[in-house]
Design a protein around this motif. Structure first.
Motif, PDB file in Angstrom:
ATOM      1  N   PRO A 177       0.714  -1.260   0.134  1.00 43.54           N
ATOM      2  CA  PRO A 177       0.212   0.128  -0.022  1.00 43.54           C
ATOM      3  C   PRO A 177       0.742   1.190  -0.162  1.00 43.54           C
ATOM      4  O   PRO A 177       0.214   2.392  -0.329  1.00 43.54           O
ATOM      5  N   ASN A 178       2.230   1.291   0.433  1.00 44.26           N
ATOM      6  CA  ASN A 178       3.064   2.564   0.385  1.00 44.26           C
ATOM      7  C   ASN A 178       3.605   2.406  -0.891  1.00 44.26           C
ATOM      8  O   ASN A 178       4.489   3.539  -0.932  1.00 44.26           O
ATOM      9  N   GLY A 179       3.540   1.597  -1.831  1.00 42.91           N
ATOM     10  CA  GLY A 179       4.213   1.739  -3.009  1.00 42.91           C
ATOM     11  C   GLY A 179       5.566   0.883  -3.138  1.00 42.91           C
ATOM     12  O   GLY A 179       6.280   0.835  -4.195  1.00 42.91           O
ATOM     13  N   ASP A 180       5.981   0.244  -1.938  1.00 45.23           N
ATOM     14  CA  ASP A 180       7.323  -0.642  -1.959  1.00 45.23           C
ATOM     15  C   ASP A 180       6.913  -1.705  -2.817  1.00 45.23           C
ATOM     16  O   ASP A 180       5.761  -2.314  -2.954  1.00 45.23           O
ATOM     17  N   VAL A 181       7.725  -2.209  -3.653  1.00 43.51           N
ATOM     18  CA  VAL A 181       7.652  -3.421  -4.447  1.00 43.51           C
ATOM     19  C   VAL A 181       7.703  -4.617  -3.467  1.00 43.51           C
ATOM     20  O   VAL A 181       8.378  -4.791  -2.729  1.00 43.51           O
ATOM     21  N   TYR A 182       7.022  -5.518  -3.748  1.00 49.99           N
ATOM     22  CA  TYR A 182       6.621  -6.712  -3.008  1.00 49.99           C
ATOM     23  C   TYR A 182       7.238  -7.842  -3.709  1.00 49.99           C
ATOM     24  O   TYR A 182       8.026  -8.832  -3.452  1.00 49.99           O
ATOM     25  N   LEU A 183       6.718  -8.115  -5.224  1.00 50.49           N
ATOM     26  CA  LEU A 183       7.418  -9.126  -6.044  1.00 50.49           C
ATOM     27  C   LEU A 183       7.221  -8.470  -7.317  1.00 50.49           C
ATOM     28  O   LEU A 183       6.158  -7.888  -7.766  1.00 50.49           O
ATOM     29  N   LEU A 184       7.859  -8.985  -8.175  1.00 52.80           N
ATOM     30  CA  LEU A 184       7.895  -8.777  -9.828  1.00 52.80           C
ATOM     31  C   LEU A 184       8.415 -10.258 -10.495  1.00 52.80           C
ATOM     32  O   LEU A 184       9.217 -10.717 -10.171  1.00 52.80           O
ATOM     33  N   GLU A 185       7.603 -10.558 -11.456  1.00 52.28           N
ATOM     34  CA  GLU A 185       8.200 -11.406 -12.393  1.00 52.28           C
ATOM     35  C   GLU A 185       8.026 -10.997 -13.844  1.00 52.28           C
ATOM     36  O   GLU A 185       7.152 -10.120 -14.157  1.00 52.28           O
ATOM     37  N   PRO A 186       8.755 -11.415 -14.652  1.00 54.64           N
ATOM     38  CA  PRO A 186      10.131 -12.287 -14.304  1.00 54.64           C
ATOM     39  C   PRO A 186      10.978 -11.843 -13.215  1.00 54.64           C
ATOM     40  O   PRO A 186      11.152 -10.424 -13.299  1.00 54.64           O
ATOM     41  N   TYR A 187      11.451 -12.612 -12.519  1.00 53.48           N
ATOM     42  CA  TYR A 187      12.313 -12.169 -11.494  1.00 53.48           C
ATOM     43  C   TYR A 187      13.435 -11.336 -11.891  1.00 53.48           C
ATOM     44  O   TYR A 187      14.032 -10.627 -11.072  1.00 53.48           O
ATOM     45  N   GLN A 252     -13.207  -4.000   5.708  1.00 49.75           N
ATOM     46  CA  GLN A 252     -13.291  -4.873   4.415  1.00 49.75           C
ATOM     47  C   GLN A 252     -12.540  -4.169   3.020  1.00 49.75           C
ATOM     48  O   GLN A 252     -12.240  -4.933   2.257  1.00 49.75           O
ATOM     49  N   SER A 253     -12.659  -3.008   2.859  1.00 49.90           N
ATOM     50  CA  SER A 253     -12.362  -2.328   1.804  1.00 49.90           C
ATOM     51  C   SER A 253     -11.168  -1.413   1.637  1.00 49.90           C
ATOM     52  O   SER A 253     -11.005  -0.918   1.008  1.00 49.90           O
ATOM     53  N   ILE A 254     -10.409  -1.669   2.730  1.00 48.34           N
ATOM     54  CA  ILE A 254      -8.842  -1.190   2.834  1.00 48.34           C
ATOM     55  C   ILE A 254      -8.285  -1.824   1.840  1.00 48.34           C
ATOM     56  O   ILE A 254      -8.053  -3.272   1.775  1.00 48.34           O
ATOM     57  N   ILE A 255      -7.407  -1.212   1.016  1.00 47.60           N
ATOM     58  CA  ILE A 255      -6.280  -1.741   0.216  1.00 47.60           C
ATOM     59  C   ILE A 255      -5.103  -2.355   0.920  1.00 47.60           C
ATOM     60  O   ILE A 255      -4.730  -1.532   1.338  1.00 47.60           O
ATOM     61  N   THR A 256      -5.000  -3.483   0.537  1.00 45.61           N
ATOM     62  CA  THR A 256      -4.034  -4.235   1.253  1.00 45.61           C
ATOM     63  C   THR A 256      -2.667  -4.425   0.100  1.00 45.61           C
ATOM     64  O   THR A 256      -1.568  -4.865   0.585  1.00 45.61           O
TER      65      THR A 256
END
Length: 355
Positions: A177-187, A252-256
């Motif tokens: 939610p803060n814009g940090d990268v969590y995962l990207l594919e292709p790795y 329930q509607s908070i962006i995760t």
């Protein structure tokens, strides 16, 4: 009035109905007749993207997913079934005006974007996609995001999408939610990222502001350095979240998180290049940047293509939802320009035919 739809011939004439369903859960029919036995469902999906047994955890989510996926699949394949005849029409010389020609191209692009939009919105409802539980691993090595061995289910699903829909997607990205990268594919793209936070991107800001699917404008990818357009959807803890709840601030509607894909712009180039013309046809984003163009490159005619369109009256009129034809001066030369808007999901783009 624009009434015709068009999909890219190269891929979509080979796009059978079961393929979209296979993205999410392979064969919905099997599940409908064996809802009480989730293991059957998991085994069916494993044929497509590995042993993902956790797909059996939430039957209520499956029911919602089935309904949404069936509707989306029907719409997409109905459009795809007429793509060959529409391409034939687009390539003909039977149009009474440039305006009717680019109106058809506009319809084609709008409907071409419906497919990745439907796929992404369906994916965003999967529990395996919505759960970003390994936040503590973000930034624990030199690469932005979580390590390559983490979240194997997400990576399997992402790579299934990339390998089976190469004309639609070039990357799959998860953001916190803060814009940090969590995962990207292709790795390999995750390894090449020049930043660990993408909160400055328009697609991130658009999703956070609207709580809805958002299509960004042209950017330079922080992973590949290439021209890129990102499509993004919000992720929610509650799988039952839907459009009727937009902007409701219940827990329930908070962006995760945000799920985003880099679109393959070749499919849009192919549509633009199918239009018969003796001039230049360009698809331009909401900031005046070129998304796709005809085989006669803009740079062959004009010196500064990056700033060519932003001040044109035709571009401004189309961006405001109008269409028509006028004569304007470009680099000292008078040009006949036909213009029309493209309602590109959350964005407005423009097609110009310049003679």
């Amino acid at each position: 009035m624009k009434v015709l739809n068009l999909f890219n011939l190269e891929e979509d004439t080979r796009f059978p109905c079961y393929v979209l369903m296979g993205i999410i859960c392979a064969t919905f029919t099997t599940f409908l007749y064996s809802e009480s036995n989730p293991s059957t469902f998991a085994q069916t999906f494993s044929n497509y993207s590995g042993d993902i047994s956790s797909f059996t955890d939430n039957n209520s989510a499956f029911n919602s997913l089935i309904s949404d996926s069936t509707n989306s699949s029907t719409t997409i394949n109905s459009t795809a079934s007429v793509s060959e005849s529409l391409i034939s029409t687009l390539a003909s010389d039977t149009f009474s005006s440039d305006e009717s020609l680019i109106n058809l191209a506009s319809d084609a692009i709008e409907n071409r974007l419906d497919k990745p939009k439907a796929i992404l919105e369906i994916l965003g409802k999967l529990p395996e996609i919505r759960n970003l539980s390994l936040v503590s691993l973000v930034g624990t090595d030199e690469t932005p995001g979580i390590p390559s061995g983490s979240e194997p289910e997400k990576r399997q699903i992402a790579n299934y999408i990339l390998s089976n829909y190469p004309m639609d997607f070039v990357s799959v990205l998860f953001l916190l939610p803060n814009g940090d990268v969590y995962l990207l594919e292709p790795y390999s793209r995750q390894q090449n990222l020049s930043t660990s936070n993408l909160s400055f991107r328009d697609y991130y800001q658009g999703v956070m502001a609207t709580n809805a699917t958002f299509l960004g404008n042209v950017i330079t990818s922080a992973a590949s350095g290439l021209k890129q357009v990102q499509l993004a959807v919000p992720l929610y803890a509650d799988a039952s979240f839907n459009e009727s709840k937009t902007n409701v601030t219940t827990p329930q509607s908070i962006i995760t998180g945000i799920l985003s894909t880099g679109l393959n712009l070749r499919s849009l180039d192919d549509i633009i290049r199918a239009v018969p013309n003796e001039g230049v046809i360009v698809l331009i984003d909401g900031k005046g940047k070129i998304v796709a163009q005809s085989s006669k490159n803009v740079s062959n005619l004009y010196d500064d293509e990056d700033n060519l369109f932003i001040d044109l009256k035709s571009y401004k009129l189309a961006l405001n939802g109008e269409n028509g034809t006028l004569v304007e001066e470009i680099n000292g030369d008078e040009r006949k320009i036909s213009y029309t808007p493209v309602f590109a999901i959350s964005n407005t783009w423009v097609i110009l035919l310049i003679r």
